[in-house]
Structures are given as structure tokens and as C-alpha cells.
Design a protein around this motif. Sequence first.
Motif, PDB file in Angstrom:
ATOM      1  N   HIS A 188       2.494   2.102  -3.286  1.00  0.00           N
ATOM      2  CA  HIS A 188       1.363   2.358  -3.848  1.00  0.00           C
ATOM      3  C   HIS A 188       0.763   3.643  -4.246  1.00  0.00           C
ATOM      4  CE1 HIS A 188       0.006  -0.983  -6.465  1.00  0.00           C
ATOM      5  NE2 HIS A 188      -0.177  -1.943  -4.887  1.00  0.00           N
ATOM      6  N   GLN A 189       0.951   3.895  -2.978  1.00  0.00           N
ATOM      7  CA  GLN A 189       0.356   5.182  -2.879  1.00  0.00           C
ATOM      8  C   GLN A 189       0.895   6.784  -2.298  1.00  0.00           C
ATOM      9  OE1 GLN A 189      -3.097   4.875   0.964  1.00  0.00           O
ATOM     10  NE2 GLN A 189      -4.076   3.559  -0.369  1.00  0.00           N
ATOM     11  N   THR A 192       4.657  -1.012  -9.422  1.00  0.00           N
ATOM     12  CA  THR A 192       4.373  -2.068  -8.845  1.00  0.00           C
ATOM     13  C   THR A 192       3.782  -3.526 -10.116  1.00  0.00           C
ATOM     14  OG1 THR A 192       2.341  -1.143  -7.729  1.00  0.00           O
ATOM     15  CG2 THR A 192       3.903  -1.228  -6.439  1.00  0.00           C
ATOM     16  N   ALA A 209       4.432   6.310  -5.611  1.00  0.00           N
ATOM     17  CA  ALA A 209       3.993   6.331  -7.027  1.00  0.00           C
ATOM     18  C   ALA A 209       4.739   6.564  -7.999  1.00  0.00           C
ATOM     19  CB  ALA A 209       3.150   6.220  -7.892  1.00  0.00           C
ATOM     20  N   THR A 221       1.321  -0.994  -0.305  1.00  0.00           N
ATOM     21  CA  THR A 221      -0.220  -0.226  -0.108  1.00  0.00           C
ATOM     22  C   THR A 221       0.853   1.280   0.256  1.00  0.00           C
ATOM     23  OG1 THR A 221      -1.999  -1.408   1.711  1.00  0.00           O
ATOM     24  CG2 THR A 221      -1.891   1.126   0.962  1.00  0.00           C
TER      25      THR A 221
END
Length: 202
Positions: free
Chosen positions: A182-183, A191, A186, A179
Motif C-alpha cells: 500500500h505505502q 491492492t 502504490a 502495508t
Amino acid sequence: MSTPGLAYGPLGDTCVHLCVDMQRLFAPPSPWATPWITRVLPLIESLVERRARQTIFTRFLPAQKPGQGVGAWKRYYERWASMTMDNLDPEMIDLLPPLARHCPPAAVIDKHIYSPWLEGRLRAFLSERHVDTLVVTGGETDVCVLATVLGAIDLGYRVVLVTDALCSSSDTTHDALLTVYHQRFAQQVETVEMETILSSWT
């Protein structure tokens, strides 16, 4: 040029596969075993079989004897006295056999801490080969892979994490780190799953 799943384009000649610490040390029945290391092993091997010459394996080497190390590492190896080199079967530091058979042409770089960057050998190896992109697999997602990724970001490498080829002892922190990637990262971390890597690295 855009590539499905890869935000910053296809992978090419300046890319290597950096496989983190896929060793007997972290496989059952070791006290440090990562339960699903055997689950990700076939996926990692599928990439190594195609890209052995572009693969670098890191290996974590424990301290030689209990209590050895600087600062908190001294305490760590007091706690894990049984996992020091004096008390281990020397073969425990070896890569898992399906990966070890690819060396050479795959390269191996040893380290004594979580990060592969501080001792300098990995960066020198990559610089000599003009590498700017790292496809990262291995374990653990929330320890040595984390140290590898954060160091690579700081050094400006393009980082592509293969999410189904990472493993951890903790599902909770594995999921939490994915997470975070991703957040929060980025712009610097892509990923993707192994299928994307196998189909996009030309």
C-alpha cells in the motif's frame, strides 16, 4: 477510464490470473502447511472458474534429495530433509484438487525457488501471449508471493494483488507486507479484494 478500486483502469485481454503455489505441499497436514490456505481457496476457485483459460498456476518443486542445492539452499534442504522429493509422496506437489480440475485449460509452470522469474519459463509464456497485467493470488504473502510481485515490478508488469485471496503462515508478516504494498509500491501494485476483480475483469 477509471474503475472503482482499480487505480489504473479495467482489466482486459492482456491480463492473466497468476496463482502462486496453491499446492497440497502447503495444506494441512504438511509440515509446510499454511493454516488459512483453505480459507482463501474458495475465493481463488471462484476466479479460476470464470477465467481458467487466463489462469497460470505456479508450483514449487523441492529439491530431489536432502542437502541438494546451491549455497544457502543446501542448508535449507538439510533442515527440511523430510520435504525433499525423495522423501515425499509425489502427489504432495500437486495443486489442490478444486484448482487442479481446471488444468487444462489453465496452465501450470513449475519452479525450484521462490521466484517464478529466474528460470525463464513464466516470462516466455507471458511474452508469447502479449500479457502486461498480472492478477496475483496464492501463498505465501511474505515468501513466494513477495518474490513473484517484486520480480513482476522489476519487469514492468502491472500488478493487481487480491488481498483476500492471499495466505501466509504468519498474520504479522502478512499484514506487514500488505502495508508495504500500500505505502511503498502504490505506483506499481494495486491492492483490491476479489469482489472487485470478479466485477471489473470484462
